[in-house]
Design a protein around this motif. Structure first.
Motif, PDB file in Angstrom:
ATOM      1  N   ARG A  22      72.121 -16.949  37.465  1.00 59.25           N
ATOM      2  CA  ARG A  22      70.724 -17.109  37.040  1.00 59.25           C
ATOM      3  C   ARG A  22      70.521 -18.459  36.352  1.00 59.25           C
ATOM      4  O   ARG A  22      69.493 -19.116  36.562  1.00 59.25           O
ATOM      5  CB  ARG A  22      70.300 -15.970  36.123  1.00 59.25           C
ATOM      6  N   LEU A  23      71.480 -18.907  35.545  1.00 56.92           N
ATOM      7  CA  LEU A  23      71.391 -20.212  34.890  1.00 56.92           C
ATOM      8  C   LEU A  23      71.215 -21.316  35.930  1.00 56.92           C
ATOM      9  O   LEU A  23      70.366 -22.202  35.772  1.00 56.92           O
ATOM     10  CB  LEU A  23      72.645 -20.475  34.043  1.00 56.92           C
ATOM     11  N   THR A  24      71.974 -21.269  37.010  1.00 58.02           N
ATOM     12  CA  THR A  24      71.850 -22.303  38.043  1.00 58.02           C
ATOM     13  C   THR A  24      70.491 -22.239  38.730  1.00 58.02           C
ATOM     14  O   THR A  24      69.926 -23.270  39.095  1.00 58.02           O
ATOM     15  CB  THR A  24      72.978 -22.221  39.090  1.00 58.02           C
ATOM     16  N   HIS A  25      69.941 -21.050  38.872  1.00 58.62           N
ATOM     17  CA  HIS A  25      68.614 -20.910  39.476  1.00 58.62           C
ATOM     18  C   HIS A  25      67.522 -21.347  38.501  1.00 58.62           C
ATOM     19  O   HIS A  25      66.525 -21.957  38.917  1.00 58.62           O
ATOM     20  CB  HIS A  25      68.391 -19.484  39.968  1.00 58.62           C
ATOM     21  N   GLU A  26      67.715 -21.060  37.218  1.00 60.93           N
ATOM     22  CA  GLU A  26      66.772 -21.549  36.203  1.00 60.93           C
ATOM     23  C   GLU A  26      66.761 -23.077  36.183  1.00 60.93           C
ATOM     24  O   GLU A  26      65.707 -23.696  36.020  1.00 60.93           O
ATOM     25  CB  GLU A  26      67.129 -21.002  34.815  1.00 60.93           C
ATOM     26  N   TYR A  27      67.930 -23.681  36.353  1.00 59.70           N
ATOM     27  CA  TYR A  27      68.040 -25.140  36.425  1.00 59.70           C
ATOM     28  C   TYR A  27      67.193 -25.662  37.584  1.00 59.70           C
ATOM     29  O   TYR A  27      66.378 -26.575  37.410  1.00 59.70           O
ATOM     30  CB  TYR A  27      69.511 -25.536  36.591  1.00 59.70           C
ATOM     31  N   SER A  28      67.372 -25.092  38.769  1.00 58.72           N
ATOM     32  CA  SER A  28      66.613 -25.548  39.933  1.00 58.72           C
ATOM     33  C   SER A  28      65.117 -25.404  39.686  1.00 58.72           C
ATOM     34  O   SER A  28      64.339 -26.323  39.983  1.00 58.72           O
ATOM     35  CB  SER A  28      67.010 -24.755  41.182  1.00 58.72           C
ATOM     36  N   TRP A  29      64.705 -24.273  39.152  1.00 62.37           N
ATOM     37  CA  TRP A  29      63.284 -24.035  38.884  1.00 62.37           C
ATOM     38  C   TRP A  29      62.749 -25.064  37.893  1.00 62.37           C
ATOM     39  O   TRP A  29      61.666 -25.629  38.092  1.00 62.37           O
ATOM     40  CB  TRP A  29      63.080 -22.614  38.356  1.00 62.37           C
ATOM     41  N   ALA A  30      63.490 -25.313  36.813  1.00 57.48           N
ATOM     42  CA  ALA A  30      63.035 -26.251  35.786  1.00 57.48           C
ATOM     43  C   ALA A  30      62.927 -27.673  36.342  1.00 57.48           C
ATOM     44  O   ALA A  30      61.931 -28.362  36.101  1.00 57.48           O
ATOM     45  CB  ALA A  30      63.980 -26.213  34.579  1.00 57.48           C
ATOM     46  N   VAL A  31      63.917 -28.119  37.100  1.00 52.60           N
ATOM     47  CA  VAL A  31      63.870 -29.466  37.676  1.00 52.60           C
ATOM     48  C   VAL A  31      62.718 -29.564  38.674  1.00 52.60           C
ATOM     49  O   VAL A  31      61.925 -30.509  38.626  1.00 52.60           O
ATOM     50  CB  VAL A  31      65.211 -29.840  38.350  1.00 52.60           C
ATOM     51  N   ASP A  32      62.600 -28.588  39.546  1.00 51.13           N
ATOM     52  CA  ASP A  32      61.585 -28.641  40.598  1.00 51.13           C
ATOM     53  C   ASP A  32      60.163 -28.563  40.057  1.00 51.13           C
ATOM     54  O   ASP A  32      59.224 -29.004  40.712  1.00 51.13           O
ATOM     55  CB  ASP A  32      61.818 -27.527  41.616  1.00 51.13           C
ATOM     56  N   ASN A  33      60.003 -28.022  38.850  1.00 50.95           N
ATOM     57  CA  ASN A  33      58.673 -27.851  38.266  1.00 50.95           C
ATOM     58  C   ASN A  33      58.439 -28.738  37.052  1.00 50.95           C
ATOM     59  O   ASN A  33      57.542 -28.464  36.251  1.00 50.95           O
ATOM     60  CB  ASN A  33      58.446 -26.372  37.935  1.00 50.95           C
ATOM     61  N   SER A  34      59.235 -29.789  36.922  1.00 52.49           N
ATOM     62  CA  SER A  34      59.045 -30.807  35.874  1.00 52.49           C
ATOM     63  C   SER A  34      59.053 -30.226  34.466  1.00 52.49           C
ATOM     64  O   SER A  34      58.342 -30.692  33.595  1.00 52.49           O
ATOM     65  CB  SER A  34      57.725 -31.568  36.106  1.00 52.49           C
ATOM     66  N   ARG A  35      59.894 -29.243  34.228  1.00 50.35           N
ATOM     67  CA  ARG A  35      59.959 -28.571  32.930  1.00 50.35           C
ATOM     68  C   ARG A  35      61.092 -29.181  32.104  1.00 50.35           C
ATOM     69  O   ARG A  35      62.164 -28.590  31.969  1.00 50.35           O
ATOM     70  CB  ARG A  35      60.103 -27.075  33.122  1.00 50.35           C
ATOM     71  N   LEU A  36      60.837 -30.361  31.572  1.00 50.96           N
ATOM     72  CA  LEU A  36      61.856 -31.167  30.905  1.00 50.96           C
ATOM     73  C   LEU A  36      62.517 -30.429  29.739  1.00 50.96           C
ATOM     74  O   LEU A  36      63.747 -30.434  29.617  1.00 50.96           O
ATOM     75  CB  LEU A  36      61.250 -32.497  30.448  1.00 50.96           C
ATOM     76  N   ASP A  37      61.741 -29.804  28.876  1.00 52.47           N
ATOM     77  CA  ASP A  37      62.333 -29.071  27.746  1.00 52.47           C
ATOM     78  C   ASP A  37      63.230 -27.941  28.227  1.00 52.47           C
ATOM     79  O   ASP A  37      64.298 -27.696  27.650  1.00 52.47           O
ATOM     80  CB  ASP A  37      61.245 -28.509  26.829  1.00 52.47           C
ATOM     81  N   ASP A  38      62.810 -27.257  29.291  1.00 53.81           N
ATOM     82  CA  ASP A  38      63.616 -26.169  29.835  1.00 53.81           C
ATOM     83  C   ASP A  38      64.923 -26.691  30.423  1.00 53.81           C
ATOM     84  O   ASP A  38      65.967 -26.047  30.282  1.00 53.81           O
ATOM     85  CB  ASP A  38      62.839 -25.407  30.906  1.00 53.81           C
ATOM     86  N   ILE A  39      64.872 -27.845  31.091  1.00 60.64           N
ATOM     87  CA  ILE A  39      66.095 -28.439  31.647  1.00 60.64           C
ATOM     88  C   ILE A  39      67.084 -28.692  30.527  1.00 60.64           C
ATOM     89  O   ILE A  39      68.243 -28.262  30.579  1.00 60.64           O
ATOM     90  CB  ILE A  39      65.799 -29.756  32.392  1.00 60.64           C
TER      91      ILE A  39
END
Length: 148
Positions: A22-39
């Motif tokens: 899930r962490l790796t999928h959260e990473y992809s989601w955060a990068v793909d959606n410009s969520r800098l703080d989440d990254i």
């Protein structure tokens, strides 16, 4: 170890493996959606992000990781990361993995680049859950220079 203890231990490892996946999928989601703080929150404060195999530098620490991804977001209009074929080994509060990556980016001028490779990851379990301690990216096929 009894059968019940073996079953409980296996479930515990499965729970950790799923959390890391899930962490790796959260990473992809955060990068793909410009969520800098989440990254940045997905990495430890002293994490290392090694992209030398793609012709860039290794960045270390939360501030450097933030700057790297801010540059990626600024230099692309769209991103899509697909994380596949996870091979995760958990050892207590640490884990390692290899994860295939198929990534697409679109540049401001409309050009689209594609990368096929894999991540070599080191994780640590923190009070906030599993985080990247070290992530390195490697190409499986020749790739153009990254837009960072």
């Amino acid at each position: 170890m009894t059968a019940a203890e073996t079953t409980t231990a296996a479930r515990s490892v499965e729970t950790h493996v799923e959390a890391i996946r899930r962490l790796t999928h959260e990473y992809s989601w955060a990068v793909d959606n410009s969520r800098l703080d989440d990254i940045v929150a997905l990495f430890t404060e002293d994490a290392e992000w090694d992209v030398t195999a793609f012709g860039m530098d290794t960045v270390r620490g939360a501030d450097a990781i933030r700057a790297f991804y801010a540059g990626l977001i600024e230099n692309t209009t769209h991103r899509c990361h697909l994380a596949l074929n996870h091979l995760i080994d958990v050892d207590g509060d640490t884990a390692v993995a290899r994860v295939y990556i198929h990534a697409f980016v679109t540049m401001p001028d409309g050009r689209r680049d594609e990368s096929l490779g894999y991540y070599s990851d080191n994780y640590i379990r923190t009070g906030q859950g599993w985080k990247f301690q070290r992530r390195a990216a490697y190409p499986l096929l020749p790739a153009p220079p990254a837009p960072v």
